[in-house]
Design a protein around this motif. Structure first.
Motif, PDB file in Angstrom:
ATOM      1  N   ARG A  38      88.442  32.325 101.104  1.00 24.98           N
ATOM      2  CA  ARG A  38      88.304  31.062 100.372  1.00 24.98           C
ATOM      3  C   ARG A  38      89.602  30.275 100.522  1.00 24.98           C
ATOM      4  O   ARG A  38      90.684  30.840 100.653  1.00 24.98           O
ATOM      5  CB  ARG A  38      88.012  31.294  98.884  1.00 24.98           C
ATOM      6  N   ILE A  39      89.453  28.958 100.473  1.00 25.23           N
ATOM      7  CA  ILE A  39      90.594  28.060 100.580  1.00 25.23           C
ATOM      8  C   ILE A  39      90.733  27.292  99.271  1.00 25.23           C
ATOM      9  O   ILE A  39      89.737  26.817  98.710  1.00 25.23           O
ATOM     10  CB  ILE A  39      90.411  27.070 101.752  1.00 25.23           C
ATOM     11  N   VAL A  40      91.975  27.175  98.799  1.00 23.43           N
ATOM     12  CA  VAL A  40      92.287  26.360  97.624  1.00 23.43           C
ATOM     13  C   VAL A  40      93.064  25.141  98.117  1.00 23.43           C
ATOM     14  O   VAL A  40      94.154  25.278  98.668  1.00 23.43           O
ATOM     15  CB  VAL A  40      93.133  27.150  96.609  1.00 23.43           C
ATOM     16  N   VAL A  41      92.474  23.952  97.944  1.00 25.33           N
ATOM     17  CA  VAL A  41      93.124  22.714  98.387  1.00 25.33           C
ATOM     18  C   VAL A  41      93.846  22.090  97.204  1.00 25.33           C
ATOM     19  O   VAL A  41      93.221  21.791  96.179  1.00 25.33           O
ATOM     20  CB  VAL A  41      92.100  21.714  98.969  1.00 25.33           C
ATOM     21  N   THR A  64      84.684  28.439 100.457  1.00 21.68           N
ATOM     22  CA  THR A  64      84.820  29.056 101.772  1.00 21.68           C
ATOM     23  C   THR A  64      85.208  27.968 102.776  1.00 21.68           C
ATOM     24  O   THR A  64      85.007  26.773 102.520  1.00 21.68           O
ATOM     25  CB  THR A  64      83.513  29.712 102.219  1.00 21.68           C
ATOM     26  N   PRO A  65      85.763  28.355 103.920  1.00 22.12           N
ATOM     27  CA  PRO A  65      86.110  27.345 104.923  1.00 22.12           C
ATOM     28  C   PRO A  65      84.941  26.433 105.292  1.00 22.12           C
ATOM     29  O   PRO A  65      85.114  25.206 105.386  1.00 22.12           O
ATOM     30  CB  PRO A  65      86.561  28.185 106.122  1.00 22.12           C
ATOM     31  N   LEU A  66      83.750  26.995 105.465  1.00 24.30           N
ATOM     32  CA  LEU A  66      82.612  26.164 105.862  1.00 24.30           C
ATOM     33  C   LEU A  66      82.130  25.274 104.721  1.00 24.30           C
ATOM     34  O   LEU A  66      81.657  24.157 104.957  1.00 24.30           O
ATOM     35  CB  LEU A  66      81.469  27.040 106.384  1.00 24.30           C
ATOM     36  N   GLU A  67      82.235  25.746 103.477  1.00 22.92           N
ATOM     37  CA  GLU A  67      81.869  24.899 102.337  1.00 22.92           C
ATOM     38  C   GLU A  67      82.762  23.662 102.287  1.00 22.92           C
ATOM     39  O   GLU A  67      82.273  22.547 102.071  1.00 22.92           O
ATOM     40  CB  GLU A  67      81.986  25.684 101.033  1.00 22.92           C
ATOM     41  N   LEU A  68      84.049  23.853 102.487  1.00 15.32           N
ATOM     42  CA  LEU A  68      84.969  22.721 102.454  1.00 15.32           C
ATOM     43  C   LEU A  68      84.764  21.796 103.645  1.00 15.32           C
ATOM     44  O   LEU A  68      84.920  20.580 103.527  1.00 15.32           O
ATOM     45  CB  LEU A  68      86.422  23.204 102.414  1.00 15.32           C
ATOM     46  N   TYR A  69      84.422  22.363 104.777  1.00 16.35           N
ATOM     47  CA  TYR A  69      84.215  21.558 105.985  1.00 16.35           C
ATOM     48  C   TYR A  69      82.913  20.755 105.896  1.00 16.35           C
ATOM     49  O   TYR A  69      82.876  19.567 106.214  1.00 16.35           O
ATOM     50  CB  TYR A  69      84.173  22.474 107.210  1.00 16.35           C
ATOM     51  N   ASP A  70      81.844  21.411 105.436  1.00 18.80           N
ATOM     52  CA  ASP A  70      80.520  20.771 105.421  1.00 18.80           C
ATOM     53  C   ASP A  70      80.293  19.887 104.195  1.00 18.80           C
ATOM     54  O   ASP A  70      79.602  18.867 104.296  1.00 18.80           O
ATOM     55  CB  ASP A  70      79.408  21.831 105.472  1.00 18.80           C
ATOM     56  N   ARG A  71      80.847  20.286 103.047  1.00 16.16           N
ATOM     57  CA  ARG A  71      80.584  19.555 101.798  1.00 16.16           C
ATOM     58  C   ARG A  71      81.872  19.318 101.019  1.00 16.16           C
ATOM     59  O   ARG A  71      82.057  19.814  99.894  1.00 16.16           O
ATOM     60  CB  ARG A  71      79.605  20.339 100.925  1.00 16.16           C
ATOM     61  N   PHE A 118      89.816  13.074  99.961  1.00 17.60           N
ATOM     62  CA  PHE A 118      91.053  13.763 100.309  1.00 17.60           C
ATOM     63  C   PHE A 118      90.762  15.079 101.014  1.00 17.60           C
ATOM     64  O   PHE A 118      91.336  15.380 102.069  1.00 17.60           O
ATOM     65  CB  PHE A 118      91.905  14.019  99.070  1.00 17.60           C
ATOM     66  N   VAL A 119      89.888  15.896 100.441  1.00 20.09           N
ATOM     67  CA  VAL A 119      89.540  17.178 101.070  1.00 20.09           C
ATOM     68  C   VAL A 119      88.893  16.934 102.426  1.00 20.09           C
ATOM     69  O   VAL A 119      89.181  17.640 103.403  1.00 20.09           O
ATOM     70  CB  VAL A 119      88.605  17.997 100.160  1.00 20.09           C
ATOM     71  N   ALA A 120      88.042  15.920 102.507  1.00 24.94           N
ATOM     72  CA  ALA A 120      87.368  15.601 103.770  1.00 24.94           C
ATOM     73  C   ALA A 120      88.365  15.288 104.873  1.00 24.94           C
ATOM     74  O   ALA A 120      88.202  15.724 106.018  1.00 24.94           O
ATOM     75  CB  ALA A 120      86.428  14.418 103.573  1.00 24.94           C
ATOM     76  N   SER A 121      89.403  14.547 104.539  1.00 31.17           N
ATOM     77  CA  SER A 121      90.383  14.154 105.556  1.00 31.17           C
ATOM     78  C   SER A 121      91.394  15.258 105.831  1.00 31.17           C
ATOM     79  O   SER A 121      91.986  15.294 106.914  1.00 31.17           O
ATOM     80  CB  SER A 121      91.118  12.883 105.111  1.00 31.17           C
ATOM     81  N   PHE A 122      91.584  16.184 104.881  1.00 32.43           N
ATOM     82  CA  PHE A 122      92.583  17.232 105.062  1.00 32.43           C
ATOM     83  C   PHE A 122      92.022  18.430 105.821  1.00 32.43           C
ATOM     84  O   PHE A 122      92.725  19.067 106.607  1.00 32.43           O
ATOM     85  CB  PHE A 122      93.134  17.687 103.707  1.00 32.43           C
ATOM     86  N   ILE A 123      90.759  18.775 105.569  1.00 29.94           N
ATOM     87  CA  ILE A 123      90.142  19.941 106.209  1.00 29.94           C
ATOM     88  C   ILE A 123      89.413  19.496 107.463  1.00 29.94           C
ATOM     89  O   ILE A 123      88.564  18.619 107.432  1.00 29.94           O
ATOM     90  CB  ILE A 123      89.169  20.646 105.240  1.00 29.94           C
ATOM     91  N   GLY A 124      89.722  20.154 108.570  1.00 33.69           N
ATOM     92  CA  GLY A 124      89.119  19.800 109.850  1.00 33.69           C
ATOM     93  C   GLY A 124      90.153  19.242 110.801  1.00 33.69           C
ATOM     94  O   GLY A 124      91.028  18.472 110.396  1.00 33.69           O
ATOM     95  N   SER A 125      90.088  19.668 112.060  1.00 35.56           N
ATOM     96  CA  SER A 125      91.041  19.191 113.062  1.00 35.56           C
ATOM     97  C   SER A 125      90.299  18.919 114.364  1.00 35.56           C
ATOM     98  O   SER A 125      89.645  19.828 114.893  1.00 35.56           O
ATOM     99  CB  SER A 125      92.141  20.226 113.297  1.00 35.56           C
ATOM    100  N   PRO A 126      90.352  17.675 114.868  1.00 35.83           N
ATOM    101  CA  PRO A 126      91.020  16.493 114.316  1.00 35.83           C
ATOM    102  C   PRO A 126      90.407  16.081 112.967  1.00 35.83           C
ATOM    103  O   PRO A 126      89.301  16.485 112.632  1.00 35.83           O
ATOM    104  CB  PRO A 126      90.779  15.409 115.374  1.00 35.83           C
ATOM    105  N   ALA A 127      91.140  15.260 112.228  1.00 31.44           N
ATOM    106  CA  ALA A 127      90.719  14.883 110.886  1.00 31.44           C
ATOM    107  C   ALA A 127      89.474  14.003 110.906  1.00 31.44           C
ATOM    108  O   ALA A 127      89.179  13.320 111.899  1.00 31.44           O
ATOM    109  CB  ALA A 127      91.854  14.139 110.178  1.00 31.44           C
TER     110      ALA A 127
END
Length: 353
Positions: free
Chosen positions: A203-206, A217-224, A229-238
């Motif tokens: 799990r990730i704590v932002v 979870t990583p995929l929860e933060l990436y998908d939803r 702020f979380v949307a722009s911070f998680i994922g590369s490229p942003a």
């Protein structure tokens, strides 16, 4: 067992609030990554857990016991720092076995455990060397081995790979994850590198400005992502974010007149100012109603092509898992996948769809 509970944790330096009422439960055996921009409070939070910083408010509980006032040496936690913190006058073997020696372990038992840890981390040929004779990656392995031999209830990592080159970071990332699985240990890992967090953590704590923005979870933060702020911070490229208004027909019209598609527009947000988010991987080429995108930069990596382009007055990034024959200055027909579009309230940043 090593379950950690943070209840309304606060940290103040004079009148400056660094951590602002954090609540978090970390279960036994979890690998938790704390991520966020510089100054968000992630390292301060880790140091409070370790006992290296005092708690201004709230409680830290380890297996149900409040440990706020317990000194670091009595918390039975091992911390791995980015600067290794090895004893320069000791050999690798002596560094590895130091905590066991302090505990009064017998010499043969120290030797046995040091040999076992060294074999696990590929340090056996280096046991007679001193830290000055090691590379950065080797020093970090020694620091990890020393932490393992403390047999702690919690492992705490404070940006342990930030001083290493890219290749070594990938190698040690895998080693730390493998260690976590073998030891069934509870690990808390601070990093500014969200790719590290995505690939390693359960799990990730932002964190942002001393507050938790989202835990998942990583995929929860990436998908939803919960907010922009979380949307722009998680994922590369942003993620690309466009400011505009949600129209009656389900499209978003940006401030400079570009129309962007949404598969399921929330009715309650019609007419509202929004942030339209699309990840670089979710652009498609040469579709009907496609946008005219002027190519600014092309970055081929062999297996992928990353393109920076202009849509209206805004720059955006697209990532294609193939080779795209395009040059700077040319125009591409691109369209965001409407089923992958994210909508956020322009004022609060909160998710709308």
């Amino acid at each position: 067992m090593a379950t950690l509970n943070l209840r309304q944790i606060e940290k103040h330096f004079a009148d400056n609030a660094i951590i602002k009422g954090v609540d978090l439960t970390i279960r036994h055996g979890e690998f938790i990554a704390l991520v966020g921009p510089s100054g968000c409070g992630k390292s301060t939070l880790l140091r409070m857990i370790a006992g290296l910083e005092s708690v201004s408010g709230g409680d830290i509980l380890l297996d149900g016991e409040v440990i706020n006032d317990l000194p670091p040496q009595e918390r039975n936690m091992a911390m791995v720092f980015q600067n290794y913190a090895l004893y320069p006058h000791m050999t690798v073997a002596e560094n590895l076995g130091f905590s066991l020696k302090m505990q009064g372990a017998a010499k043969d038992e120290i030797a046995r455990q040091v040999a076992q840890a060294a074999a696990t981390l590929g340090l056996t040929p280096l046991l007679a060397r001193r830290p000055s004779q090691l590379s950065g990656g080797q020093r970090q392995r020694v620091a990890m081995g020393r932490a393992i031999l403390r047999h702690p209830r919690l492992f705490l990592f404070d940006e342990p790979l930030s001083n290493l080159d890219a290749k070594l970071r990938v190698e040690l990332r895998s080693e730390i994850k493998s260690l976590h699985q073998r030891l069934d240990a509870t690990m808390i890992y601070v990093t500014h590198d969200q790719v590290e967090a995505m690939t390693m953590a359960d799990r990730i704590v932002v964190l942002k400005d001393g507050n938790i923005e989202q835990v998942g979870t990583p995929l929860e933060l990436y998908d939803r992502p919960n907010n922009a702020f979380v949307a722009s911070f998680i994922g590369s490229p942003a993620m690309n974010l466009f400011s505009g208004r949600l129209e009656q027909n389900g499209w978003v019209t940006t401030d400079d007149g570009v129309r962007l598609p949404v598969a399921q527009a929330p009715r309650q947000a019609i007419g509202q100012r929004v942030l339209y988010g699309v990840r670089p991987q979710h652009f498609v080429l040469q579709q009907a109603d496609s946008l005219s995108a002027r190519v600014d930069v092309v970055e081929p990596t062999g297996s992928e092509t990353q393109i920076v382009f202009d849509i209206g007055a805004q720059k955006a990034t697209a990532l294609f898992h193939s080779r795209i024959a395009v040059r700077t200055g040319e125009t591409l027909g691109l369209l965001p996948d409407p089923h992958q579009a994210h909508l956020f309230d322009a004022e609060t940043g909160l998710r709308l769809n």
